[in-house]
Design a protein around this motif. Structure first.
Motif, short mmCIF file in Angstrom:
data_model
loop_
_atom_site.label_atom_id
_atom_site.label_comp_id
_atom_site.label_asym_id
_atom_site.label_seq_id
_atom_site.Cartn_x
_atom_site.Cartn_y
_atom_site.Cartn_z
N THR A 29 8.77 89.29 70.83
CA THR A 29 7.41 89.81 70.78
C THR A 29 6.81 89.44 69.43
OG1 THR A 29 6.02 91.79 70.94
CG2 THR A 29 8.22 92.07 70.00
N TYR A 30 5.56 89.01 69.43
CA TYR A 30 4.97 88.44 68.22
C TYR A 30 3.49 88.83 68.15
CZ TYR A 30 4.07 84.74 64.69
OH TYR A 30 3.74 84.04 63.55
N ASN A 31 3.16 89.70 67.20
CA ASN A 31 1.76 90.01 66.92
C ASN A 31 1.28 89.02 65.87
OD1 ASN A 31 -0.69 91.11 65.85
ND2 ASN A 31 -0.12 93.10 66.67
N THR A 32 0.45 88.09 66.29
CA THR A 32 0.04 87.01 65.39
C THR A 32 -1.09 87.42 64.44
OG1 THR A 32 -1.54 86.14 67.01
CG2 THR A 32 0.71 85.29 67.10
N MET A 33 -1.55 88.67 64.55
CA MET A 33 -2.65 89.18 63.72
C MET A 33 -3.95 88.46 64.07
SD MET A 33 -0.99 91.46 61.98
CE MET A 33 -2.09 91.99 60.68
N GLY A 34 -4.94 89.20 64.52
CA GLY A 34 -6.17 88.60 65.02
C GLY A 34 -6.89 87.74 64.02
N LEU A 35 -6.78 88.04 62.72
CA LEU A 35 -7.48 87.26 61.70
C LEU A 35 -6.68 86.04 61.25
CD1 LEU A 35 -8.88 90.19 59.51
CD2 LEU A 35 -10.09 88.84 61.23
N ASN A 36 -5.47 85.89 61.75
CA ASN A 36 -4.63 84.76 61.36
C ASN A 36 -5.06 83.52 62.16
OD1 ASN A 36 -2.67 82.98 60.61
ND2 ASN A 36 -0.96 84.13 61.49
N GLN A 37 -5.65 82.55 61.48
CA GLN A 37 -6.14 81.33 62.13
C GLN A 37 -5.15 80.16 62.00
OE1 GLN A 37 -9.17 81.44 63.80
NE2 GLN A 37 -9.14 83.62 63.27
N ASP A 38 -4.00 80.40 61.38
CA ASP A 38 -3.05 79.30 61.13
C ASP A 38 -2.18 79.08 62.36
OD1 ASP A 38 -1.36 77.42 60.12
OD2 ASP A 38 -0.97 78.47 58.24
N VAL A 39 -2.72 78.34 63.32
CA VAL A 39 -2.01 78.09 64.58
C VAL A 39 -0.74 77.27 64.33
CG1 VAL A 39 -2.21 77.12 66.91
CG2 VAL A 39 -4.18 78.22 65.84
N ASP A 40 -0.78 76.37 63.37
CA ASP A 40 0.40 75.54 63.08
C ASP A 40 1.56 76.41 62.61
OD1 ASP A 40 -0.78 73.10 63.75
OD2 ASP A 40 -1.65 72.88 61.75
N ALA A 41 1.28 77.37 61.73
CA ALA A 41 2.34 78.25 61.24
C ALA A 41 2.88 79.13 62.36
CB ALA A 41 1.82 79.12 60.09
N ILE A 42 2.00 79.64 63.20
CA ILE A 42 2.44 80.47 64.33
C ILE A 42 3.33 79.67 65.26
CG2 ILE A 42 1.64 81.72 66.37
CD1 ILE A 42 -0.91 82.38 64.79
N SER A 43 2.94 78.44 65.56
CA SER A 43 3.73 77.62 66.48
C SER A 43 5.09 77.27 65.87
CB SER A 43 2.97 76.34 66.84
OG SER A 43 2.74 75.53 65.69
N SER A 46 -3.48 87.37 70.00
CA SER A 46 -3.48 85.91 70.00
C SER A 46 -4.72 85.43 70.75
CB SER A 46 -2.20 85.39 70.66
OG SER A 46 -2.17 83.98 70.63
N TYR A 47 -5.77 85.10 69.99
CA TYR A 47 -7.05 84.73 70.59
C TYR A 47 -7.27 83.21 70.59
CZ TYR A 47 -7.93 89.70 70.13
OH TYR A 47 -7.83 91.07 70.24
N GLN A 48 -6.28 82.46 70.13
CA GLN A 48 -6.38 81.00 70.13
C GLN A 48 -5.27 80.41 71.00
OE1 GLN A 48 -7.64 79.29 66.14
NE2 GLN A 48 -6.62 81.16 65.48
N ILE A 49 -5.11 80.97 72.19
CA ILE A 49 -3.97 80.62 73.02
C ILE A 49 -4.00 79.16 73.46
CG2 ILE A 49 -5.07 81.38 75.16
CD1 ILE A 49 -1.35 81.78 74.12
N ASP A 50 -5.20 78.60 73.71
CA ASP A 50 -5.28 77.20 74.14
C ASP A 50 -4.77 76.27 73.04
OD1 ASP A 50 -6.31 77.92 76.60
OD2 ASP A 50 -8.39 77.77 75.94
N ALA A 51 -5.23 76.51 71.80
CA ALA A 51 -4.77 75.69 70.68
C ALA A 51 -3.27 75.86 70.46
CB ALA A 51 -5.54 76.05 69.42
#
Length: 211
Positions: free
Chosen positions: A98-112, A128-133
């Motif tokens: 389970t992973y709360n990516t924090m809504g203000l976190n825009q660093d998709v590369d780091a999350i991935s 996670s509001y940038q699921i497509d990216a």
């Protein structure tokens, strides 16, 4: 030297006030929530401050800086421990993350990178509001095997899995999915308990409604 010492004490004092507010109010205050994702780097900066203080032979400042740094970095230590022993042969197991990516976190590369490093069989995402990216970077998650996705974009809740997924009717603030594993079909609820206005008590009330 004196100016650097005063600045270091002011920095540590600010961090201690932030920690005290965090402990006493949870994540109710916006500034507290904004600072939480940077706690790892704040901890590292305190060790840098401790090294400088040690070089200047300011023993008390060294001890306090290192102590607060250890307090902040403590939750990150388990990820450096050896993994659990593999299961016995013939046992069917799968990993869940389970992973709360924090809504203000825009660093998709780091999350991935975090997800690709862990390679969970089932992944539950919150905020996670940038699921497509993000999905565009998870194509190699299962070494060429299909990556299944079920998402409730408006709630920022998603499930990613190497097992086929079926979306079930969502509840208020809850994503419901059916996961067809190799041994059984499971139902999973993915949620993020609200607490901005009511603090921890709002979360407790939310969980009571699920009982």
């Amino acid at each position: 030297s004196r100016l650097v010492s005063l600045a270091s004490w002011a920095y540590i004092g600010t961090i201690l006030v932030w920690l005290a507010v965090w402990v006493s109010t949870g994540e109710t205050l916006l500034l507290t929530r904004l600072a939480i994702p940077f706690s790892y780097w704040i901890g590292l900066s305190l060790f840098f401050a401790a090294g400088c203080s040690l070089w200047q032979r300011q023993w008390l400042l060294t001890i306090v800086s290192a102590g607060v740094g250890l307090l902040l970095l403590g939750p990150y230590v388990p990820q450096y421990f050896p993994r659990a022993a593999p299961p016995e042969s013939g046992t069917q197991t799968f990993t869940v993350m389970t992973y709360n990516t924090m809504g203000l976190n825009q660093d998709v590369d780091a999350i991935s990178r975090v997800i690709l490093n862990e390679k969970p069989d089932i992944l539950f995402l919150q905020e996670s509001y940038q699921i497509d990216a993000l999905m565009g970077r998870l194509g190699t998650l299962y070494d060429g095997q299909p990556v299944y996705l079920a998402t409730e974009q408006s709630m920022g809740l998603s499930t990613v899995s190497r097992f086929p997924l079926t979306r079930l009717p969502a509840l208020r603030g809850i994503q419901k999915v059916s996961v067809r594993t190799e041994c059984d079909e499971l139902q999973a609820w993915v949620l993020r308990a609200p607490k901005v206005n009511g603090g921890m008590e709002a979360q407790y009330r939310f969980f009571e409604t699920l009982a």
